[in-house]
Write an enzyme that holds these catalytic residues in place. Structure first.
Site: not given
Ligand code: PAF
Length: 285
Positions: A29, A34-36, A60, A146-147, A179, A189
């Site tokens: 999103m 750093e995790g991403h 969501q 990510g876990e 991370v 975030s």
């Molecule tokens: O983990 C996220 O950033 C969101 O839930 C995802 C998986 C991108 C779905 O919008």
């Protein structure tokens, strides 16, 4: 690196990439950290091309949640993922993702119940629906998550299994370990919402979780240990604890005692303007 906002150019770009190799998808999103970037680097090891999706998915977020406040930093995010080796950023508009008349909802029962599904009704329907669309749009060979969002990963895997998805196949939906900052706080975030004071107090979350895991692994009763964990967080300055639970790591079945299979301690707690979530493994008996 290309950045695309509409589905037709995306399909053409993905078809072009596919001619020269495999594709990994990293759904995000945005407001990348750093995790991403770890996900992107891991993705690059597993496929020839990495597509990163950046979409703040309104479906969501519940009423009163942080949809409007959620940080949107697309230009910076694109620079970061390009540096980490991504070939393409898929950043659809809300209208491109959900055109007028959109009427489909994917709802996964079981693993989506309780935990974040309990405190955020409808959240996992929104996640499952958008992730299914992202999978169909990009048709990746592999997708990485990510876990840190352990329950989300379980929901997505359940959906992929139940709907017989092939791109990616459920076995190619990979979790990457969380991370953490130097003091143990999981990268998120939403950490951007923390004031300096709250940020220093927030490290109590991983600390209290590690302490509880040590106790459970040494044979302390699970319900009393989870109660102590919740009290420790409130004493450390957290406003409230949404949940602190021990669950089977795969099925997410609620556990009131340690079992002979991998387990997970999962916690969500509120501090200042942030709701922080974290989870850690607990060794089997
Ligand atoms: O983990 C996220 O950033 C969101 O839930 C995802 C998986 C991108 C779905 O919008």
């Amino acid at each position: 690196m290309q950045t695309l906002h509409e589905t037709d150019p995306l399909r053409r770009a993905v078809a072009h990439l596919r001619q020269s190799g495999t594709i990994a998808l990293v759904p995000t999103m945005g407001a990348l950290h750093e995790g991403h970037l770890t996900l992107v680097r891991e993705a690059k090891k597993r496929a020839d091309h990495v597509v990163v999706s950046i979409f703040v998915n309104p479906r969501q977020f519940g009423p009163g949640e942080d949809l409007d406040a959620y940080p949107r930093t697309l230009a910076r995010d694109c620079e970061l993922v390009e540096g980490a080796g991504a070939a393409l950023v898929w950043a659809p508009s809300v209208e491109a993702m959900y055109p007028a008349g959109f009427a489909t909802n994917i709802s996964v029962s079981g693993v989506s119940e309780g935990l974040c599904g309990g405190s955020r009704p409808g959240h996992f329907d929104g996640v499952a629906t958008v992730v299914c669309k992202l999978f169909n749009q990009v048709q990746p060979d592999v997708a990485l998550f990510g876990e840190k969002d352990w329950q989300q990963l379980a929901v997505i895997r359940r959906m992929a299994r139940d709907l017989d998805l092939t791109a990616p196949h459920v076995d190619s939906i990979l979790g990457v370990p969380t991370v953490r900052e130097a003091d143990g706080l999981a990268r998120s975030s939403r950490n951007a919402y923390l004031s300096a004071d709250d940020r220093s107090r927030a490290a109590a979350l991983p600390e209290a979780m590690k302490h509880a895991i040590g106790a459970i692994e040494s044979g302390a009763p699970v319900p009393a240990t989870l109660d102590l964990l919740a009290h420790a967080l409130v004493d450390a300055g957290f406003a409230s604890v949404d949940y602190a639970e021990l669950r089977d790591a795969q099925s997410l079945e609620v556990l009131s005692e340690r079992e002979n299979a991998p387990m997970r301690l999962l916690v969500a707690a509120r501090i200042g303007k942030a709701r922080l979530i974290d989870n850690m493994g607990v060794a089997p008996v």
